[in-house]
Motif scaffolding. Structure first.
Motif: not given
Length: 376
Positions: A149-155, A158-165, A251-257
């Motif tokens: 993906e050109p925007d891996p951070r955005g992906f 989205s991945y984390v929120s998709t799992y939640l939803r 995924v860890f980095q995306a979840i970690r505040p």
């Protein structure tokens, strides 16, 4: 498409389990292009087979080869029909899934001995080949789209929120989604640490039993794992509680505040440790090694990040997020070898030079990960 190291059985039915986004569907489509493909994420197909699982036989009429059922956990009742068709018509199935909970509760054991179970992990450094970049992997992980993906951070967001939803809310795994979201963030501060459920419950403002349930949900969705302590024939007092890891460092980095007070070096060290962990898990599974993965820590604080124990011997691996090693970096491995003199010891770091010091193999982390299939 990256070439995956996973090798399917030639004729036997098998489950292919793994978190969403690891590339199961793409791998199956590429590997079995002639096979009928039953996609349970398709709303019409899902509704039809959910209403009457016996309709599966009409989907596979006159087939003599493999049949693919994608996301089998969405209609676990189909397993009874799969079982019947394997036995009665000698058909072979490829059954993919991203949640072990419904499959386990609905009787995957019905297929015991008739279907093997394989796991797909995020991409490995060796699978990425020349595309592998250690810095990129540490920041964004190794899910396929994190590299394409050109925007891996955005992906990843989205991945984390998709799992939640989708996985948690729609599957009805918890009714309190805000509490689960708080728990996820709180748990991210325990990445690579010995689990303290009471402390996590207190910080997430939920009860301890709920934390236990939530950790189980993450394990069922293959989003997280508890790494057991190595305690075999311990002569000194060792920690026995497991450590927790999210399955992918991105995924860890995306979840970690994070904020201005978060230490970049600490997060980098956790990311490197997580990357090594996920690569070791994949290498063991793909090579079908008779080995288990652990960590080791004494009550006095001496620790080794990873211990591989199995038929091929005992190996200890320490991971250091530094370009230059110091004497203190070897203390954990030294203590481990005092306890287990037969152990082969390796230390990974960010430097470029490979060497051997006091029978400890020193390896650049990136090179080690790319060569891991031959090392394991």
């Amino acid at each position: 498409m990256f070439h995956r190291a996973l090798t399917p059985p030639q004729t036997k039915s098998f489950f292919l389990l793994g978190p969403r986004g690891t590339g199961k569907s793409s791998w199956v489509r590429a590997g079995f292009p002639e096979a009928p493909y039953i996609d349970l994420l398709d709303s019409e197909t899902y509704a039809e087979l959910l209403a009457n699982p016996k309709r599966l036989e009409a989907y596979v009429a006159k087939q003599t080869k493999r049949i693919v059922i994608d996301e089998i956990q969405r209609v676990p009742e189909l397993l009874n029909e799969v079982h019947r068709l394997i036995e009665g018509k000698r058909l072979a199935f490829v059954l993919t899934g991203s949640s072990a909970r419904k499959l386990r509760r609905s009787g995957v054991n019905l297929l015991a001995g008739r279907a093997l179970s394989l796991t797909m992990h995020p991409l490995t450094a060796s699978e990425l080949g020349e595309a592998f970049q250690l810095k990129h992997s540490l920041q964004f992980g190794q899910l396929p789209l994190a590299y394409t993906e050109p925007d891996p951070r955005g992906f990843l967001k989205s991945y984390v929120s998709t799992y939640l939803r989708e996985e948690v809310q729609q599957e009805g795994l918890t009714r309190n989604l805000p509490a689960f979201a708080r728990f996820l963030e709180t748990l991210s501060f325990s990445q690579g640490s010995v689990m303290n459920l009471s402390a996590i419950a207190r910080d997430a403002a939920v009860n301890r039993k709920m934390v236990e349930d939530y950790v189980g949900i993450l394990e069922d969705l293959m989003l997280g794992l508890r790494l057991p302590a190595f305690t075999k024939r311990a002569k000194r007092r060792v920690v026995q509680a497991p450590k927790f890891y999210f399955f992918d460092c991105g995924v860890f980095q995306a979840i970690r505040p994070r904020g201005p007070l978060d230490a970049t070096t600490e997060l980098g060290g956790l990311a490197l440790e997580t990357l090594v962990m996920q690569e070791l898990r994949a290498a063991i599974d793909y090579a079908q090694r008779d080995a288990t993965l652990h960590y080791w820590r004494t009550a006095s604080g001496h620790e080794v990040d990873f211990v591989l124990y199995g038929a091929d011997g005992l190996r200890a691996i320490e991971v250091k997020h530094t370009d230059t090693l110091r004497g203190a970096d070897f203390h954990g491995l030294k203590s481990f070898r005092e306890e287990y003199p037969m152990a082969a010891c390796t230390i990974l770091y960010l430097g470029r030079k490979a060497s051997i010091v006091d029978d400890v193999e020193i390896r650049p982390a990136g090179d080690f990960l790319q060569q891991l299939p031959t090392w394991i």
